[in-house]
Design an enzyme around this catalytic site. Structure first.
Site, short mmCIF file in Angstrom:
data_model
loop_
_atom_site.label_atom_id
_atom_site.label_comp_id
_atom_site.label_asym_id
_atom_site.label_seq_id
_atom_site.Cartn_x
_atom_site.Cartn_y
_atom_site.Cartn_z
CD1 TRP A 22 -1.80 2.06 2.10
CD2 TRP A 22 -3.22 1.10 0.59
NE1 TRP A 22 -3.14 2.86 1.75
CE2 TRP A 22 -3.85 2.16 0.92
CE3 TRP A 22 -3.74 -0.10 -0.29
CZ2 TRP A 22 -5.18 2.44 0.28
CZ3 TRP A 22 -5.06 0.26 -0.83
CH2 TRP A 22 -5.76 1.44 -0.42
CG HIS A 52 -2.39 -3.43 7.41
ND1 HIS A 52 -3.55 -4.09 7.50
CD2 HIS A 52 -1.99 -3.15 8.72
CE1 HIS A 52 -4.09 -3.71 8.68
NE2 HIS A 52 -3.24 -3.08 9.35
CG HIS A 56 -2.75 -7.99 5.52
ND1 HIS A 56 -2.48 -7.50 4.41
CD2 HIS A 56 -3.58 -7.02 5.94
CE1 HIS A 56 -3.34 -6.39 3.92
NE2 HIS A 56 -3.84 -6.19 5.00
CG ASP A 58 -7.26 -5.09 7.36
OD1 ASP A 58 -6.09 -5.36 7.20
OD2 ASP A 58 -7.92 -4.17 6.84
CG HIS A 62 -6.59 -1.64 10.35
ND1 HIS A 62 -5.57 -0.85 10.43
CD2 HIS A 62 -6.91 -1.89 9.12
CE1 HIS A 62 -5.19 -0.54 9.21
NE2 HIS A 62 -5.89 -0.92 8.29
CG HIS A 166 -10.95 -1.30 5.55
ND1 HIS A 166 -10.80 -0.92 4.53
CD2 HIS A 166 -10.02 -2.53 5.97
CE1 HIS A 166 -9.75 -1.58 4.03
NE2 HIS A 166 -9.33 -2.59 4.55
ZN LIG Z 1 -5.03 -4.41 6.03
#
Ligand SMILES: [Zn+2]
Length: 217
Positions: A22, A52, A56, A58, A62, A166
Protein backbone atom coordinates in the site's frame (compact mmCIF):
# COMPACT_ATOMS: atom_id res chain seq x y z
CA UNK A 1 -21.11 -37.25 -0.40
CA UNK A 2 -18.69 -34.38 0.00
CA UNK A 3 -15.11 -35.19 -0.78
CA UNK A 4 -11.99 -33.27 0.12
CA UNK A 5 -9.42 -32.90 -2.59
CA UNK A 6 -5.93 -33.96 -1.53
CA UNK A 7 -4.29 -30.79 -2.68
CA UNK A 8 -3.94 -27.65 -0.63
CA UNK A 9 -3.64 -24.53 -2.80
CA UNK A 10 -1.37 -21.82 -1.44
CA UNK A 11 -3.18 -18.49 -1.92
CA UNK A 12 -0.55 -16.40 -0.11
CA UNK A 13 1.53 -13.67 -1.76
CA UNK A 14 5.32 -14.22 -1.73
CA UNK A 15 7.07 -11.81 0.63
CA UNK A 16 10.20 -10.15 -0.77
CA UNK A 17 11.76 -6.69 -1.10
CA UNK A 18 10.16 -5.93 -4.47
CA UNK A 19 6.65 -6.87 -3.43
CA UNK A 20 3.89 -4.30 -3.92
CA UNK A 21 2.66 -2.57 -0.77
CA UNK A 22 0.00 0.00 0.00
CA UNK A 23 1.43 3.46 -0.83
CA UNK A 24 3.53 4.77 2.05
CA UNK A 25 3.25 1.62 4.12
CA UNK A 26 6.69 0.56 5.40
CA UNK A 27 8.39 -1.63 2.79
CA UNK A 28 9.49 -5.19 3.50
CA UNK A 29 13.23 -5.40 4.21
CA UNK A 30 15.31 -8.41 5.17
CA UNK A 31 18.86 -8.36 6.54
CA UNK A 32 20.93 -11.44 7.15
CA UNK A 33 22.45 -10.77 10.57
CA UNK A 34 24.23 -14.10 10.63
CA UNK A 35 25.30 -15.70 7.36
CA UNK A 36 26.81 -19.15 6.77
CA UNK A 37 28.54 -17.83 3.65
CA UNK A 38 30.37 -15.33 5.87
CA UNK A 39 31.48 -18.00 8.33
CA UNK A 40 28.66 -17.77 10.83
CA UNK A 41 27.26 -20.98 12.27
CA UNK A 42 23.78 -20.36 10.88
CA UNK A 43 21.66 -18.03 8.78
CA UNK A 44 19.60 -15.62 10.85
CA UNK A 45 17.61 -12.71 9.48
CA UNK A 46 15.96 -9.58 10.72
CA UNK A 47 12.88 -8.34 8.90
CA UNK A 48 11.03 -5.06 8.95
CA UNK A 49 7.60 -4.72 7.38
CA UNK A 50 4.18 -3.23 7.85
CA UNK A 51 1.66 -5.64 9.30
CA UNK A 52 -0.59 -4.98 6.29
CA UNK A 53 2.01 -6.25 3.81
CA UNK A 54 1.41 -9.28 1.64
CA UNK A 55 -1.41 -11.63 2.51
CA UNK A 56 -2.73 -10.40 5.83
CA UNK A 57 -5.73 -10.04 8.11
CA UNK A 58 -7.16 -6.75 9.35
CA UNK A 59 -8.37 -6.88 12.94
CA UNK A 60 -11.19 -4.64 14.28
CA UNK A 61 -8.51 -2.74 16.24
CA UNK A 62 -7.22 -1.41 12.87
CA UNK A 63 -10.03 1.18 12.87
CA UNK A 64 -11.25 1.20 16.47
CA UNK A 65 -9.45 1.27 19.81
CA UNK A 66 -12.30 -0.79 21.26
CA UNK A 67 -11.97 -3.45 18.59
CA UNK A 68 -10.35 -6.85 18.99
CA UNK A 69 -6.70 -7.15 18.05
CA UNK A 70 -5.18 -9.86 15.86
CA UNK A 71 -4.01 -11.96 18.83
CA UNK A 72 -7.69 -12.36 19.76
CA UNK A 73 -8.88 -13.75 16.44
CA UNK A 74 -11.08 -16.83 16.91
CA UNK A 75 -9.71 -19.98 15.26
CA UNK A 76 -13.19 -20.52 13.85
CA UNK A 77 -12.87 -17.37 11.77
CA UNK A 78 -9.81 -18.54 9.88
CA UNK A 79 -10.19 -22.32 9.78
CA UNK A 80 -13.16 -24.03 8.17
CA UNK A 81 -15.59 -24.27 5.30
CA UNK A 82 -15.31 -21.30 2.93
CA UNK A 83 -17.05 -20.24 -0.25
CA UNK A 84 -15.04 -18.75 -3.10
CA UNK A 85 -17.29 -16.54 -5.20
CA UNK A 86 -16.23 -15.97 -8.80
CA UNK A 87 -16.92 -12.25 -9.32
CA UNK A 88 -14.52 -11.81 -12.21
CA UNK A 89 -17.30 -10.22 -14.29
CA UNK A 90 -17.65 -7.26 -11.91
CA UNK A 91 -16.04 -3.79 -11.92
CA UNK A 92 -16.72 -3.46 -8.21
CA UNK A 93 -18.74 -5.43 -5.68
CA UNK A 94 -22.05 -3.75 -4.97
CA UNK A 95 -25.32 -4.64 -3.23
CA UNK A 96 -27.03 -5.91 -6.37
CA UNK A 97 -24.15 -8.32 -6.97
CA UNK A 98 -24.36 -9.77 -3.47
CA UNK A 99 -28.15 -10.15 -3.54
CA UNK A 100 -28.06 -13.10 -5.91
CA UNK A 101 -25.36 -15.00 -4.02
CA UNK A 102 -27.65 -16.33 -1.26
CA UNK A 103 -25.23 -15.44 1.50
CA UNK A 104 -25.92 -17.07 4.84
CA UNK A 105 -25.09 -15.92 8.34
CA UNK A 106 -21.76 -17.25 9.61
CA UNK A 107 -20.27 -17.87 6.17
CA UNK A 108 -16.63 -17.37 5.31
CA UNK A 109 -16.47 -15.73 1.89
CA UNK A 110 -13.59 -15.09 -0.48
CA UNK A 111 -14.19 -12.81 -3.43
CA UNK A 112 -12.31 -13.75 -6.59
CA UNK A 113 -12.20 -10.69 -8.81
CA UNK A 114 -10.23 -9.62 -11.86
CA UNK A 115 -7.62 -8.34 -9.39
CA UNK A 116 -6.14 -11.84 -9.32
CA UNK A 117 -5.30 -11.52 -13.04
CA UNK A 118 -4.62 -7.77 -13.17
CA UNK A 119 -3.73 -5.64 -10.13
CA UNK A 120 -2.13 -8.52 -8.25
CA UNK A 121 0.21 -9.30 -11.15
CA UNK A 122 1.35 -5.70 -11.57
CA UNK A 123 4.84 -4.72 -10.42
CA UNK A 124 3.52 -1.41 -9.06
CA UNK A 125 0.55 -0.36 -6.92
CA UNK A 126 -2.71 -0.22 -8.89
CA UNK A 127 -5.25 2.38 -7.71
CA UNK A 128 -8.19 1.14 -9.72
CA UNK A 129 -8.50 -2.32 -8.23
CA UNK A 130 -11.85 -3.98 -7.70
CA UNK A 131 -13.30 -3.38 -4.23
CA UNK A 132 -16.38 -3.77 -2.03
CA UNK A 133 -18.62 -0.68 -1.91
CA UNK A 134 -19.84 0.76 1.39
CA UNK A 135 -23.41 -0.31 0.65
CA UNK A 136 -22.27 -3.87 -0.05
CA UNK A 137 -20.26 -3.84 3.18
CA UNK A 138 -23.42 -2.82 5.05
CA UNK A 139 -25.26 -5.77 3.53
CA UNK A 140 -22.48 -8.19 4.55
CA UNK A 141 -22.63 -6.75 8.06
CA UNK A 142 -26.40 -7.27 8.13
CA UNK A 143 -25.96 -10.82 6.88
CA UNK A 144 -23.53 -11.43 9.78
CA UNK A 145 -20.94 -13.32 7.81
CA UNK A 146 -17.92 -14.65 9.72
CA UNK A 147 -15.09 -13.32 7.58
CA UNK A 148 -14.43 -11.97 4.09
CA UNK A 149 -11.42 -12.05 1.81
CA UNK A 150 -10.43 -10.27 -1.39
CA UNK A 151 -7.60 -10.50 -3.89
CA UNK A 152 -5.89 -7.14 -3.43
CA UNK A 153 -4.34 -4.95 -0.73
CA UNK A 154 -7.62 -3.38 0.40
CA UNK A 155 -11.26 -4.41 0.48
CA UNK A 156 -12.30 -0.74 0.18
CA UNK A 157 -11.85 1.69 -2.67
CA UNK A 158 -8.61 3.66 -3.04
CA UNK A 159 -10.43 6.79 -4.27
CA UNK A 160 -13.80 6.64 -2.56
CA UNK A 161 -13.77 6.26 1.25
CA UNK A 162 -12.32 2.78 1.46
CA UNK A 163 -11.88 3.36 5.19
CA UNK A 164 -15.65 3.33 5.54
CA UNK A 165 -15.91 -0.13 3.96
CA UNK A 166 -13.36 -1.35 6.52
CA UNK A 167 -15.16 0.28 9.46
CA UNK A 168 -18.54 -1.13 8.52
CA UNK A 169 -17.17 -4.68 8.30
CA UNK A 170 -14.80 -4.57 11.26
CA UNK A 171 -17.29 -2.87 13.57
CA UNK A 172 -19.71 -5.67 12.72
CA UNK A 173 -17.11 -8.19 13.88
CA UNK A 174 -16.21 -9.33 10.35
CA UNK A 175 -12.48 -9.96 10.02
CA UNK A 176 -10.94 -9.11 6.63
CA UNK A 177 -8.42 -11.19 4.72
CA UNK A 178 -6.60 -9.10 2.13
CA UNK A 179 -4.18 -9.67 -0.72
CA UNK A 180 -4.83 -13.32 -1.45
CA UNK A 181 -4.01 -14.76 -4.86
CA UNK A 182 -7.04 -16.56 -6.27
CA UNK A 183 -5.78 -16.87 -9.84
CA UNK A 184 -5.58 -20.66 -9.69
CA UNK A 185 -8.80 -21.07 -7.71
CA UNK A 186 -12.28 -21.54 -9.20
CA UNK A 187 -15.57 -20.65 -7.54
CA UNK A 188 -16.98 -23.22 -5.12
CA UNK A 189 -16.63 -24.73 -1.69
CA UNK A 190 -13.29 -25.09 0.06
CA UNK A 191 -11.64 -25.72 3.37
CA UNK A 192 -9.64 -22.70 4.49
CA UNK A 193 -6.64 -22.55 6.76
CA UNK A 194 -5.29 -19.05 7.30
CA UNK A 195 -2.98 -18.35 10.21
CA UNK A 196 -1.98 -14.75 11.04
CA UNK A 197 0.90 -14.10 13.43
CA UNK A 198 -0.14 -13.65 17.07
CA UNK A 199 0.96 -10.04 17.43
CA UNK A 200 -0.20 -8.65 20.77
CA UNK A 201 -2.42 -5.60 20.19
CA UNK A 202 -1.87 -6.05 16.45
CA UNK A 203 -4.07 -4.05 14.08
CA UNK A 204 -3.41 -6.82 11.61
CA UNK A 205 -0.84 -9.47 10.79
CA UNK A 206 0.69 -11.23 7.82
CA UNK A 207 -0.80 -14.68 7.26
CA UNK A 208 -0.21 -17.85 5.32
CA UNK A 209 -3.39 -19.13 3.69
CA UNK A 210 -4.36 -22.37 1.97
CA UNK A 211 -7.54 -23.65 0.32
CA UNK A 212 -8.61 -27.22 -0.35
CA UNK A 213 -11.43 -27.90 -2.79
CA UNK A 214 -14.48 -29.79 -1.64
CA UNK A 215 -16.29 -31.70 -4.37
CA UNK A 216 -19.67 -33.33 -4.24
CA UNK A 217 -19.78 -36.87 -5.67
ZN1 LIG B 1 -5.06 -4.42 5.86
Amino acid sequence: VKKHSQDWIDISIPIHEKMVDWPEDPPFRINRILDIEKGDSCNLSRITMGVHSGTHIDSPFHFSNNGKSIDEIPADTIIGRTRVLDLTNLDNIDVKDLDRLKIKSGERLLFKTRNSENALKSSHFVEDYIYVTREAAKLLAKQKINMVGIDYLSIGSFHDKGDETHRILLNAGIWILENINLSSVTGGEYDLICLPLKIVKGDGAPARAFLRKITVV
